[in-house]
Design an enzyme around this catalytic site. Structure first.
Site, PDB file in Angstrom:
ATOM      1  N   GLU A 195      -5.870   0.955   9.357  1.00 59.91           N
ATOM      2  CA  GLU A 195      -5.142  -0.125  10.033  1.00 59.91           C
ATOM      3  C   GLU A 195      -4.182   0.343  11.114  1.00 59.91           C
ATOM      4  O   GLU A 195      -3.728  -0.458  11.938  1.00 59.91           O
ATOM      5  CB  GLU A 195      -4.343  -0.948   9.015  1.00 59.91           C
ATOM      6  CG  GLU A 195      -3.154  -0.211   8.408  1.00 59.91           C
ATOM      7  CD  GLU A 195      -2.357  -1.083   7.439  1.00 59.91           C
ATOM      8  OE1 GLU A 195      -1.155  -1.259   7.685  1.00 59.91           O
ATOM      9  OE2 GLU A 195      -2.926  -1.575   6.457  1.00 59.91           O
ATOM     10  N   ARG A 230      -1.783  -0.633  -0.518  1.00 62.85           N
ATOM     11  CA  ARG A 230      -2.062   0.325   0.548  1.00 62.85           C
ATOM     12  C   ARG A 230      -3.575   0.384   0.754  1.00 62.85           C
ATOM     13  O   ARG A 230      -4.352   0.390  -0.204  1.00 62.85           O
ATOM     14  CB  ARG A 230      -1.521   1.725   0.207  1.00 62.85           C
ATOM     15  CG  ARG A 230      -0.008   1.859   0.380  1.00 62.85           C
ATOM     16  CD  ARG A 230       0.401   1.768   1.842  1.00 62.85           C
ATOM     17  NE  ARG A 230       1.828   1.960   2.055  1.00 62.85           N
ATOM     18  CZ  ARG A 230       2.712   0.981   2.115  1.00 62.85           C
ATOM     19  NH1 ARG A 230       2.309  -0.279   1.949  1.00 62.85           N
ATOM     20  NH2 ARG A 230       3.994   1.224   2.348  1.00 62.85           N
ATOM     21  N   HIS A 233      -1.422  -7.089   7.091  1.00 63.87           N
ATOM     22  CA  HIS A 233      -0.270  -6.454   6.456  1.00 63.87           C
ATOM     23  C   HIS A 233       0.967  -7.352   6.553  1.00 63.87           C
ATOM     24  O   HIS A 233       2.040  -6.933   7.000  1.00 63.87           O
ATOM     25  CB  HIS A 233       0.017  -5.093   7.096  1.00 63.87           C
ATOM     26  CG  HIS A 233       0.698  -4.136   6.159  1.00 63.87           C
ATOM     27  ND1 HIS A 233       0.335  -2.816   6.052  1.00 63.87           N
ATOM     28  CD2 HIS A 233       1.712  -4.306   5.278  1.00 63.87           C
ATOM     29  CE1 HIS A 233       1.109  -2.206   5.162  1.00 63.87           C
ATOM     30  NE2 HIS A 233       1.955  -3.102   4.682  1.00 63.87           N
TER      31      HIS A 233
END
Length: 331
Positions: free
Chosen positions: A263, A234, A295
């Site tokens: 993000e 994360r 991601h």
């Protein structure tokens, strides 16, 4: 059951539709994220299916409740974007995907690590311009080096096993030690051991108030000079401003990120024809020893299939009044 699927990309539609053949839910896909301006789209749906950057705070949950939503399905493992206390107060159940392919994330972390160490990204760009010089591309052998794993759950253990295969000495940190981690030939670090000896650090822990900015100016100052850092967990685990300073000083030898704290407005969308105004991210990507991916660590066929099947199975359990296998409850 009528389910509103938010942040739905083409691959979400394809894999959820395939998984739904066995469940027969009514899926309605929305490419927009679940946010205050899109909350009305969920009206009349008993469940919403959301992803990592969708907003599921108290105000959103109240709006969902008014629209008839009784279940929030997270098609991911992390749940730091959900106000669980508010959900419990409103009587809204929350489920997640507890377990999908741990290999997808661990293998991507290793891929990033190899790329940043051996400057694969720089070599790729050079050779496309017919520049075959090796200057500035030197890395180091993983064999005999020390790799630190922060978070030794399923993903962390797969990463540790791969690094053991390279011949690394593997050390770890976790609030809840795992016998399986030690069975790999790894050991849990003594105080100060990670900073003093780790050549490689890979983050595999959840984002909680305790782990927020676990990588900060103070912890970076204790690292072995030139260490490589990888984060596929994360974004909030890393203080990006502190990382920039550590890169500038050479204290941090390389940084590979698949996640980024800010993000939400950037990842999972094509911004190639716009100007990205996030100065911190732009500064990070300007370093030759930094790699950023959007991601995508979870993004394998096996992982996406399991995520979609598990998500819809949870919806079926709810519709049938069965106990929810993957429910997230307050501690």
């Amino acid at each position: 059951m009528k389910i509103a699927v938010f942040s739905a990309k083409r691959y979400d539609r394809d894999f959820l539709s395939a998984a739904n053949a066995a469940q027969q839910h009514q899926l309605q896909f929305f490419e927009v994220a679940l946010a205050p301006e899109s909350a009305t789209l969920a009206e009349g749906h008993e469940a919403v299916c959301v992803f990592v950057n969708d907003v599921v705070d108290a105000a959103m949950l109240e709006a969902l409740k008014r629209g008839g939503t009784k279940l929030v399905c997270l098609r991911c493992t992390g749940f730091n974007n959900v106000d669980l206390a508010a959900a419990a107060k409103l009587g809204i159940k929350v489920v997640r995907v507890v377990d999908y392919s741990p290999y997808s994330v661990a293998e991507h972390a290793v891929a990033l690590l190899l790329a940043i160490n051996r400057s694969i990204h720089r070599a790729y760009n050079r050779t496309r311009d017919s520049n075959f010089s090796l200057d500035g591309l030197m890395g180091f052998d993983f064999h005999g080096k020390t790799a630190a794993v922060i978070g030794t759950g399923k993903i962390g253990r797969v990463f540790a096993k791969i690094m053991r295969g390279f011949g690394c000495n593997v050390i770890g940190y976790d609030k809840y030690p795992s016998p399986e981690f030690e069975a790999l030939g790894a050991h849990y670090a003594e105080p100060g051991e990670i900073g003093a000896s780790a050549d490689i650090i890979s983050l595999h822990c959840p984002l909680t108030p305790e782990t927020y900015h676990i990588v900060n100016a103070e912890s970076l100052s204790r690292l072995k000079r030139g260490a490589l850092l990888v984060n596929t967990s994360r974004g909030g685990l890393v203080d990006a401003e502190a990382a920039i300073q550590a890169l500038k000083s050479g204290q941090l030898g390389g940084l590979a990120l698949d996640v980024y704290e800010q993000e939400a407005e950037l990842f999972f969308r094509d911004l190639s024809s716009t100007i990205v105004t996030d100065d911190v991210l732009q500064r990070l990507m300007a370093f030759p020893n930094v790699i950023v991916t959007g991601h995508q660590a979870f993004f394998t066929r096996e992982a996406i299939s399991t995520i979609c099947e598990t998500t819809l199975q949870s919806a079926s359990e709810f519709a049938e009044g069965k106990p929810l296998s993957n429910e997230i409850k307050l501690p």
